[in-house]
Structure formats: C-alpha cells, structure tokens
Design an enzyme around this catalytic site. Structure first.
Site, PDB file in Angstrom:
ATOM      1  N   ALA A  72       0.821  -1.207   0.000  1.00 25.79           N
ATOM      2  CA  ALA A  72       0.000   0.000   0.000  1.00 25.79           C
ATOM      3  C   ALA A  72       0.856   1.258   0.000  1.00 25.79           C
ATOM      4  O   ALA A  72       1.958   1.280   0.557  1.00 25.79           O
ATOM      5  CB  ALA A  72      -0.916   0.000   1.216  1.00 25.79           C
TER       6      ALA A  72
ATOM      7  N   GLU B   4       0.476  -9.889  -1.474  1.00 26.17           N
ATOM      8  CA  GLU B   4      -0.912 -10.340  -1.616  1.00 26.17           C
ATOM      9  C   GLU B   4      -1.330 -10.406  -3.084  1.00 26.17           C
ATOM     10  O   GLU B   4      -2.098 -11.294  -3.474  1.00 26.17           O
ATOM     11  CB  GLU B   4      -1.838  -9.438  -0.823  1.00 26.17           C
TER      12      GLU B   4
ATOM     13  N   GLU C 292       2.085  -6.075   7.780  1.00 22.75           N
ATOM     14  CA  GLU C 292       1.069  -5.079   8.106  1.00 22.75           C
ATOM     15  C   GLU C 292       0.901  -4.820   9.602  1.00 22.75           C
ATOM     16  O   GLU C 292       0.628  -3.684  10.012  1.00 22.75           O
ATOM     17  CB  GLU C 292      -0.286  -5.488   7.500  1.00 22.75           C
TER      18      GLU C 292
END
Length: 266
Positions: free
Chosen positions: A72, A120, A140
């Site tokens: 991200a 992912e 994460e």
C-alpha cells in the site's frame, strides 16, 4: 505484441503468440506502491482481461528493477482521514479480488521486494515464480493494520495455519531461498529470470484447452475448504462443463490423429 494502458500506472501487454497477456505494474518512482489510482487501474485491467476470450493465461510483472510491489502507498494514506480510508477500501479490494478472480490461470513473476499488498497480489495468482533477489512478507501488523488484500486467507491455504500465523504475527521478511523452502513461492529461478520463466510457463499453460483451463481453475478455487464429498461435486460440475464442449471433441480428435489441437475455445 500490443499494449494497452490503464491509467498512469498499469499496462497490459498482449503477446501475439500463445494467448498470453501480461499485467504490468508500472509505477517505478514509488516501487509500485498501490495508491488509490493504481488500485483502480489494476481492477480495470483485470475486468478487461477477464472479458477477453482470447486470453488463456495472465502473467503479473513489474517494471521496477528492485521491486515487484512494496504494498500500500503509505505516503498517500498518511494524509487520509478515517473517512478517506473507508472510501478507499472498496477500491483497493477491487484490485486484489480482480487478480484473484481472473478466470484463467495466473502466474506472478516476483523479483526484489514483494511486501504487504505486493505479496498479496502475488498470492492472488495461481503460481508464483520468484528469482533469487525476491524478498516477501506480510508486515502489516508492524504498521497497525492487518493484511487486507487477502493475505490472512490466501497464505494459510498455501503454507498452513501455523506457518501463516508465525509469518503474519512476526511481520518478518523472508528471502528467496527460505521462501522457496516454506512454499511461499512455487518456482525459484536465477536472478533476472523471473519474468522470462513466468512467461514461458504461461505459454505452456496457454497451449492447452481454454475451456479446460477455465473449468479446472474454477474447480480448484471453488473446491478449496470444502469436504471431500462436496469438493468432488464441484469437480463433477466442472467436468460436465468440458465434457460436451468443442474443445473436448477437438482434443480427442487431435490425440487420435497425432496432431496439435486447434482449440475452438467453446
């Protein structure tokens, strides 16, 4: 080879021979960190690929020399309010589920860093080919969230619950050799050869029946987590979808005539 761009950061290459498409992550200035815009583009590219009946296999690649995808875009998220983050959620989910739900076999070509959402994206593929520069992980929890692109569900299906728990809870990075030993990646190749080997594998896959490939993938995916009896029913339904197809008739004829099949794809 033809190319089609989806937004600024995603490219789709359709290779002229072999019915293989390449889904290219192309945000090199940010090591392919997944921003809202990039997530939307990944989802759009996946929609187009899913609708293209000429595509029999997809390879997920990166243009960055040292990274597949670092996850991200935390710089973008640093400016988000809670409301912004909530609005972004369905967009980012659309990217990961877009890859996961592609109806044809998918191969990830991983080099360098594949962390968090980047790993992912690879986990959403059917096969992961990695070179010896690869570093993978789901870190994460070290930044106060959890893997939210499918990691908590896909990783244990790949390596088992206990191993997935250790990797997710520790947030540790795993280098290529150990990743291969643990089953985090499926094929370990020499440095710089991940894309080439992944494309070669995809070409071999795409030489097979498009009807058979889609049905086999559907059976594999839908059967996961079911008990054996239910899984066999899923398999039977997929078999019935192929058994009376033009591809099945052509495959049997080509075998008996000792020639290469010319798949009708229906």
């Amino acid at each position: 080879m033809s190319e089609e761009r989806f937004g600024e950061f995603v490219l789709v290459r359709r290779h002229e021979q072999g019915h293989v498409a390449e889904l290219v992550l192309d945000r090199p200035k940010a090591m392919n960190a997944v921003s809202t815009q990039m997530a939307r583009s990944i989802a759009g590219a996946c929609t187009a690929l899913a609708e293209d009946r000429d595509v029999r296999a997809v390879v997920l690649t990166s243009t960055h020399e040292r990274a597949f995808c670092v996850g991200a875009d935390l710089k973008e998220r640093n400016s988000f309010s809670d409301a912004d983050l909530l609005r972004q959620r369905p967009v980012t989910r659309g990217a990961y589920t877009g890859v996961l739900e592609l109806p044809v076999p998918t191969v990830a070509a991983v080099h360098g860093f594949a962390l968090g959402g980047g790993f992912e994206l690879a986990l959403a593929c059917d096969v992961i080919v990695a070179d010896r520069t690869a570093v993978v992980g789901l870190p994460e929890v070290s930044v106060g969230v959890i893997p939210g692109g499918g990691g908590t569900q896909l990783l244990p299906r790949r390596v088992g619950a206990a191993r997935a728990a250790e990797l997710i809870f520790s947030a540790r990075r795993v280098e290529a050799v150990e990743a291969g030993e643990l089953g985090l990646v499926d094929q370990l190749v020499e440095e710089g050869r991940a894309r080439e080997e992944a494309l070669a594998l995809a070409a071999r896959i795409a030489g097979n029946s498009p009807v058979g490939l889609r049905a086999a993938k559907r059976a594999l995916r839908l059967g996961q987590g079911l008990d054996l009896r239910a899984g066999l029913e899923v398999e039977d339904a997929a078999w019935r979808a192929t058994a009376f197809s033009g591809d099945r008739a052509e495959g049997v004829a080509a075998f008996n005539e000792r020639r290469k099949p010319q798949w009708p794809g229906e």
